[in-house]
Motif scaffolding. Structure first.
Motif, PDB file in Angstrom:
ATOM      1  N   UNK A 104       0.881  -1.210  -0.026  1.00  0.00           N
ATOM      2  CA  UNK A 104      -0.017   0.082  -0.005  1.00  0.00           C
ATOM      3  C   UNK A 104       0.727   1.250   0.041  1.00  0.00           C
ATOM      4  N   UNK A 105       0.654   2.479  -1.057  1.00  0.00           N
ATOM      5  CA  UNK A 105       1.476   3.437  -1.017  1.00  0.00           C
ATOM      6  C   UNK A 105       1.143   4.449  -0.265  1.00  0.00           C
ATOM      7  N   UNK A 106       1.994   5.397  -0.060  1.00  0.00           N
ATOM      8  CA  UNK A 106       1.651   6.527   0.905  1.00  0.00           C
ATOM      9  C   UNK A 106       0.198   7.293   0.528  1.00  0.00           C
ATOM     10  N   UNK A 107      -0.392   7.994   1.558  1.00  0.00           N
ATOM     11  CA  UNK A 107      -1.792   8.626   1.222  1.00  0.00           C
ATOM     12  C   UNK A 107      -1.408   9.944   0.467  1.00  0.00           C
ATOM     13  N   UNK A 108      -2.557  10.454  -0.076  1.00  0.00           N
ATOM     14  CA  UNK A 108      -2.850  11.574  -0.440  1.00  0.00           C
ATOM     15  C   UNK A 108      -2.014  12.626   0.068  1.00  0.00           C
ATOM     16  N   UNK A 109      -2.500  12.650   1.533  1.00  0.00           N
ATOM     17  CA  UNK A 109      -2.118  13.702   2.598  1.00  0.00           C
ATOM     18  C   UNK A 109      -0.705  13.774   2.634  1.00  0.00           C
ATOM     19  N   UNK A 110       0.132  12.553   2.700  1.00  0.00           N
ATOM     20  CA  UNK A 110       1.465  12.231   2.798  1.00  0.00           C
ATOM     21  C   UNK A 110       2.236  12.783   1.482  1.00  0.00           C
ATOM     22  N   UNK A 111       1.601  12.405   0.333  1.00  0.00           N
ATOM     23  CA  UNK A 111       2.266  12.770  -0.679  1.00  0.00           C
ATOM     24  C   UNK A 111       2.218  14.193  -0.974  1.00  0.00           C
ATOM     25  N   UNK A 112       1.137  15.050  -0.447  1.00  0.00           N
ATOM     26  CA  UNK A 112       1.030  16.379  -0.393  1.00  0.00           C
ATOM     27  C   UNK A 112       2.122  17.276   0.456  1.00  0.00           C
ATOM     28  N   UNK A 113       2.181  16.479   1.631  1.00  0.00           N
ATOM     29  CA  UNK A 113       3.289  17.022   2.602  1.00  0.00           C
ATOM     30  C   UNK A 113       4.548  17.083   1.933  1.00  0.00           C
ATOM     31  N   UNK A 114       4.755  16.079   1.356  1.00  0.00           N
ATOM     32  CA  UNK A 114       6.079  15.823   0.960  1.00  0.00           C
ATOM     33  C   UNK A 114       6.398  16.885  -0.402  1.00  0.00           C
ATOM     34  N   UNK A 115       5.771  17.451  -0.953  1.00  0.00           N
ATOM     35  CA  UNK A 115       5.974  18.152  -2.303  1.00  0.00           C
ATOM     36  C   UNK A 115       6.969  19.387  -1.805  1.00  0.00           C
ATOM     37  N   UNK A 116       7.600  19.715  -2.708  1.00  0.00           N
ATOM     38  CA  UNK A 116       8.760  20.955  -2.595  1.00  0.00           C
ATOM     39  C   UNK A 116       7.700  22.182  -2.465  1.00  0.00           C
ATOM     40  N   UNK A 117       8.337  23.202  -1.736  1.00  0.00           N
ATOM     41  CA  UNK A 117       7.658  24.407  -1.237  1.00  0.00           C
ATOM     42  C   UNK A 117       7.046  25.031  -2.753  1.00  0.00           C
ATOM     43  N   UNK A 118       7.626  25.041  -4.078  1.00  0.00           N
ATOM     44  CA  UNK A 118       7.115  25.756  -5.062  1.00  0.00           C
ATOM     45  C   UNK A 118       5.895  25.030  -5.648  1.00  0.00           C
ATOM     46  N   UNK A 119       5.838  23.906  -5.682  1.00  0.00           N
ATOM     47  CA  UNK A 119       4.792  22.844  -5.997  1.00  0.00           C
ATOM     48  C   UNK A 119       3.478  22.886  -5.152  1.00  0.00           C
ATOM     49  N   UNK A 120       3.970  22.888  -3.621  1.00  0.00           N
ATOM     50  CA  UNK A 120       2.879  23.303  -2.767  1.00  0.00           C
ATOM     51  C   UNK A 120       2.077  24.422  -2.978  1.00  0.00           C
ATOM     52  N   UNK A 121       2.902  25.554  -3.290  1.00  0.00           N
ATOM     53  CA  UNK A 121       2.203  26.748  -3.465  1.00  0.00           C
ATOM     54  C   UNK A 121       1.355  26.853  -4.854  1.00  0.00           C
ATOM     55  N   UNK A 122       1.778  26.112  -5.843  1.00  0.00           N
ATOM     56  CA  UNK A 122       0.733  26.387  -7.112  1.00  0.00           C
ATOM     57  C   UNK A 122      -0.394  25.284  -6.837  1.00  0.00           C
ATOM     58  N   UNK A 123      -0.204  24.097  -6.008  1.00  0.00           N
ATOM     59  CA  UNK A 123      -1.316  23.262  -5.547  1.00  0.00           C
ATOM     60  C   UNK A 123      -2.561  24.167  -4.859  1.00  0.00           C
ATOM     61  N   UNK A 124      -1.720  24.704  -3.915  1.00  0.00           N
ATOM     62  CA  UNK A 124      -2.911  25.542  -2.996  1.00  0.00           C
ATOM     63  C   UNK A 124      -3.553  26.587  -3.616  1.00  0.00           C
ATOM     64  N   UNK A 125      -2.887  27.262  -4.827  1.00  0.00           N
ATOM     65  CA  UNK A 125      -3.460  28.206  -5.594  1.00  0.00           C
ATOM     66  C   UNK A 125      -4.434  27.584  -6.457  1.00  0.00           C
ATOM     67  N   UNK A 126      -4.122  26.542  -7.104  1.00  0.00           N
ATOM     68  CA  UNK A 126      -5.210  25.800  -7.808  1.00  0.00           C
ATOM     69  C   UNK A 126      -6.478  25.388  -7.118  1.00  0.00           C
ATOM     70  N   UNK A 127      -6.136  24.614  -5.927  1.00  0.00           N
ATOM     71  CA  UNK A 127      -7.479  24.212  -5.026  1.00  0.00           C
ATOM     72  C   UNK A 127      -8.248  25.543  -4.704  1.00  0.00           C
ATOM     73  N   UNK A 128      -7.491  26.673  -4.544  1.00  0.00           N
ATOM     74  CA  UNK A 128      -8.586  27.730  -4.203  1.00  0.00           C
ATOM     75  C   UNK A 128      -9.342  28.201  -5.282  1.00  0.00           C
ATOM     76  N   UNK A 129      -8.645  28.053  -6.656  1.00  0.00           N
ATOM     77  CA  UNK A 129      -9.357  28.368  -7.651  1.00  0.00           C
ATOM     78  C   UNK A 129     -10.515  27.538  -8.019  1.00  0.00           C
ATOM     79  N   UNK A 130     -10.289  26.355  -7.843  1.00  0.00           N
ATOM     80  CA  UNK A 130     -11.522  25.355  -7.814  1.00  0.00           C
ATOM     81  C   UNK A 130     -12.705  25.853  -7.062  1.00  0.00           C
ATOM     82  N   UNK A 131     -12.217  26.030  -5.754  1.00  0.00           N
ATOM     83  CA  UNK A 131     -13.333  26.132  -4.803  1.00  0.00           C
ATOM     84  C   UNK A 131     -14.160  27.692  -4.833  1.00  0.00           C
ATOM     85  N   UNK A 132     -13.234  28.767  -5.083  1.00  0.00           N
ATOM     86  CA  UNK A 132     -13.723  30.104  -5.152  1.00  0.00           C
ATOM     87  C   UNK A 132     -14.228  30.753  -6.697  1.00  0.00           C
ATOM     88  N   UNK A 133     -13.489  30.412  -7.618  1.00  0.00           N
ATOM     89  CA  UNK A 133     -13.791  30.705  -8.868  1.00  0.00           C
ATOM     90  C   UNK A 133     -14.715  29.874  -9.847  1.00  0.00           C
TER      91      UNK A 133
END
Length: 324
Positions: free
Chosen positions: A1-30
């Protein structure tokens, strides 16, 4: 069994975490997508970015078409279906388009990403007689429960609610999430319409018939007052403790009613929606009207029901025609 989505997200480099957070906000708010849809899109993108990191990428500019293709191929080798691959490709294209618009990519690398078209199996539906039996049996149980002078008032109230759940789902073809989201003021008894907030927070009005109005009157007159308390708010449908009815409980109601009907497939609330659309089409409604009824953004989505009715016709012909 591989790592969970939460674990994968926590391990991302800062630059990728930043764009992922922006994308999630775009989906929710826009884009105003539902929480379930946002989770699905974000989960796919987390998997994509984890794949990028494993290929030594650390910034959005490292994402190219070869990474996208290898990610999709990896999913297929792990047993992903055509429909899953198609969904993942759609998630990737949505993400790269967002990155390009936000200035993180010089061009949209996902535009050239192709995926197999998902097979769209025809949905199971009830026959008109089966649907009538499912709903009328629930109405009869509610009448029996409320007419018992020695019965439990709470049980009688729940029976009235369950009858209304089935009546409204089949009468309107609305989604179970739309059903439990209804408030009392969303119902217009004079015109027999419900105001529904659908996907993308798009509002539409859906008609219902006299049997559903009868169930609604019984629920509002007798059932709801027995379950409601000061904190119930405006919710039309209530749970046993007086809060807004949970979608899982509404699904349980439908599955139980179907299970009690001999020969009925266990298709759940969405199956009642499919059945309602199919029966309306078979009754002579045009496809555009059914599209509006169901709240489909595209007519292509509604066209599945034309295939359902043709297949039912073929089955009836094969069963009944002496030279079929």
């Amino acid at each position: 069994m591989g790592p969970s989505t939460a674990d994968q997200r926590a391990a991302l480099p800062p630059a990728l975490t930043e764009v992922l957070d922006g994308y999630e906000e775009h989906l929710r708010l826009q884009r105003n997508l539902s929480a379930h849809t946002v989770r699905a899109y974000v989960g796919d993108v987390v998997s994509l970015l984890d794949h990028l990191v494993r290929r030594s990428g650390s910034v959005p500019a490292d994402l190219d078409l070869s990474v996208l293709r290898s990610w999709l191929a990896q999913g297929r080798t792990r047993g992903g279906s055509r429909s899953t691959t198609a969904r993942r490709a759609a998630s990737a294209r949505s993400f790269t388009a967002h990155l390009h618009r936000a200035g993180h990519l010089p061009h949209d690398v996902g535009q050239r990403l192709v995926s197999p078209k998902a097979h769209r199996p025809l949905p199971d539906v009830l026959g008109a007689d089966q649907a009538r039996t499912v709903v009328e049996s629930a109405v009869a149980r509610a009448a029996e429960s409320t007419g018992d002078p020695d019965g439990d008032p709470l049980t009688a109230a729940v029976a009235l609610r369950d009858a209304l759940v089935l009546e409204l789902l089949y009468a309107t073809g609305i989604r179970v999430g739309e059903l439990v989201g209804l408030d009392v003021d969303d119902v217009d008894p004079a015109r027999r319409l419900v105001r529904v907030l659908g996907k993308g927070r798009k509002e539409r009005s859906v008609p219902y018939g006299r049997p559903a109005q009868t169930a609604l009157d019984a629920w509002l007159g007798t059932g709801r007052p027995r379950l409601a308390h000061p904190d119930s708010g405006p919710a039309l449908l209530l749970g046993r403790r007086g809060g807004r009815l949970d979608p899982r409980e509404a699904r349980r109601v439908v599955h139980a009613a179907l299970g009690a009907t001999p020969g009925a497939p266990d298709i759940g609330p969405h199956g009642l929606r499919h059945s309602a659309a199919t029966h309306v089409l078979e009754g002579g409604a045009d496809l555009r009207s059914v599209q509006e009824l169901l709240g489909h953004a595209s007519l292509a989505t509604t066209q599945i029901y034309t295939h359902v009715t043709v297949e039912r016709l073929r089955a009836e012909h094969a069963r009944a025609h002496p030279r079929a």
